[in-house]
Write an enzyme that holds these catalytic residues in place. Structure first.
Site, PDB file in Angstrom:
ATOM      1  N   GLU A  29      -9.322  -2.201   5.733  1.00  0.00           N
ATOM      2  CA  GLU A  29      -9.121  -3.331   4.829  1.00  0.00           C
ATOM      3  C   GLU A  29      -8.380  -4.470   5.518  1.00  0.00           C
ATOM      4  O   GLU A  29      -7.190  -4.339   5.831  1.00  0.00           O
ATOM      5  CB  GLU A  29      -8.316  -2.902   3.597  1.00  0.00           C
ATOM      6  CG  GLU A  29      -8.073  -4.044   2.618  1.00  0.00           C
ATOM      7  CD  GLU A  29      -7.183  -3.636   1.457  1.00  0.00           C
ATOM      8  OE1 GLU A  29      -7.383  -4.183   0.361  1.00  0.00           O
ATOM      9  OE2 GLU A  29      -6.297  -2.771   1.644  1.00  0.00           O
ATOM     10  N   GLU A  46      -7.717  -3.584  -8.467  1.00  0.00           N
ATOM     11  CA  GLU A  46      -6.420  -3.543  -7.798  1.00  0.00           C
ATOM     12  C   GLU A  46      -5.715  -4.880  -8.006  1.00  0.00           C
ATOM     13  O   GLU A  46      -5.598  -5.694  -7.104  1.00  0.00           O
ATOM     14  CB  GLU A  46      -6.568  -3.241  -6.304  1.00  0.00           C
ATOM     15  CG  GLU A  46      -5.222  -2.913  -5.662  1.00  0.00           C
ATOM     16  CD  GLU A  46      -5.278  -2.848  -4.145  1.00  0.00           C
ATOM     17  OE1 GLU A  46      -4.611  -1.982  -3.573  1.00  0.00           O
ATOM     18  OE2 GLU A  46      -5.975  -3.678  -3.536  1.00  0.00           O
TER      19      GLU A  46
END
Length: 260
Positions: free
Chosen positions: A140, A239
């Site tokens: 990520e 998220e």
């Protein structure tokens, strides 16, 4: 219809993990994803997930020494053995808890060390991927505003690492919030299209407040349409950091015309 998961690192904060899991199920989510759940035994976590009728997607590798500002170990020179030891522990936990993915956190590194650090990260990923053929390993890119000097902040950097590792189970975690902060909200869909062949997971939050995705500069209706257009069939992780009460904030889904 997209598949949405609840990220319990941010949603229903302050509650015990088992309570968060039940809240996610009650809200209509069919899966959850976690950050660092390691204080809860894997068997207890799996029991809570199963009782709630949910699926556990993924967990993160440890950050290292948080007091020193560390945010992952995979790209830290001289720490290879420590990374591999913690990865083995994470892998064992993920398997017993029923997870299918691990976010491999690269870490904070000095910009001048980029070339040497890249080699360390690639070597660690090759080792980790070979030891975990049953897991998707996720990379990520994290924006430099939120985490200065995190090893990579752009999609192109992450894809370069994925290609260098050459392992089919190393994939991209495309966090629309981080991409929007790094590249601009207007470029998120283009970056999605660029990375279609490497996508392992997608996450959403408002750009650039990181709150519920019904505010900010990024139109998530267009993002969902783009994901459908490129044939993405994976999960979309919610998220985000709620503006207030998590349950009250879930009205964003109706505002964007989606269901969990």
């Amino acid at each position: 219809m997209p598949n949405f998961s609840a990220n319990l690192g941010f949603l229903w904060p302050g509650r015990p993990l088992a309570t968060q899991i039940r809240a996610a199920s009650a809200a209509g989510f069919r899966a959850v994803e976690l950050h660092w759940p390691y204080e809860t035994p894997a068997a207890d976590l799996r029991r809570s997930i199963d009782e709630a009728g949910l699926r556990l997607l993924g967990v993160n590798t440890p950050v290292g020494d948080a007091e020193k500002g560390e945010f992952g170990l995979a790209a830290l020179p001289g720490r290879q053995e420590e990374f591999r030891d913690t990865f083995r522990t994470t892998l064992d936990y993920a398997r017993h808890a029923g997870a299918s993915a691990i976010h491999v956190m690269a870490g904070v590194t000095a910009p001048a060390e980029k070339a040497r650090v890249r080699d360390v990260l690639v070597d660690n990923l090759v080792h980790a991927a070979a030891s975990a053929p049953d897991m998707t390993l996720l990379l990520e890119p994290i924006n430099q505003r939120d985490k200065p000097n995190y090893f990579y902040s752009t999609i192109s950097e992450a894809i370069d690492i994925i290609r260098a590792a050459g392992a089919g189970n190393v994939k991209l975690m495309f966090d629309c919030y981080h991409v929007g902060v790094t590249s601009g909200a207007d470029n998120v869909i283009a970056r999605l299209e660029d990375s279609r062949d490497h996508l392992g997971h997608v996450q959403i939050a408002a750009v650039d407040s990181r709150a519920e995705p019904d505010e900010g500069d990024l139109d998530y209706r267009a993002v969902f349409a783009a994901l459908e257009r490129i044939g993405y069939e994976g999960w979309i992780g919610c998220e985000y950091k709620p503006r207030g009460d998590t349950d009250e904030g879930l009205g964003w889904s109706r505002a964007l015309g989606i269901e969990f």
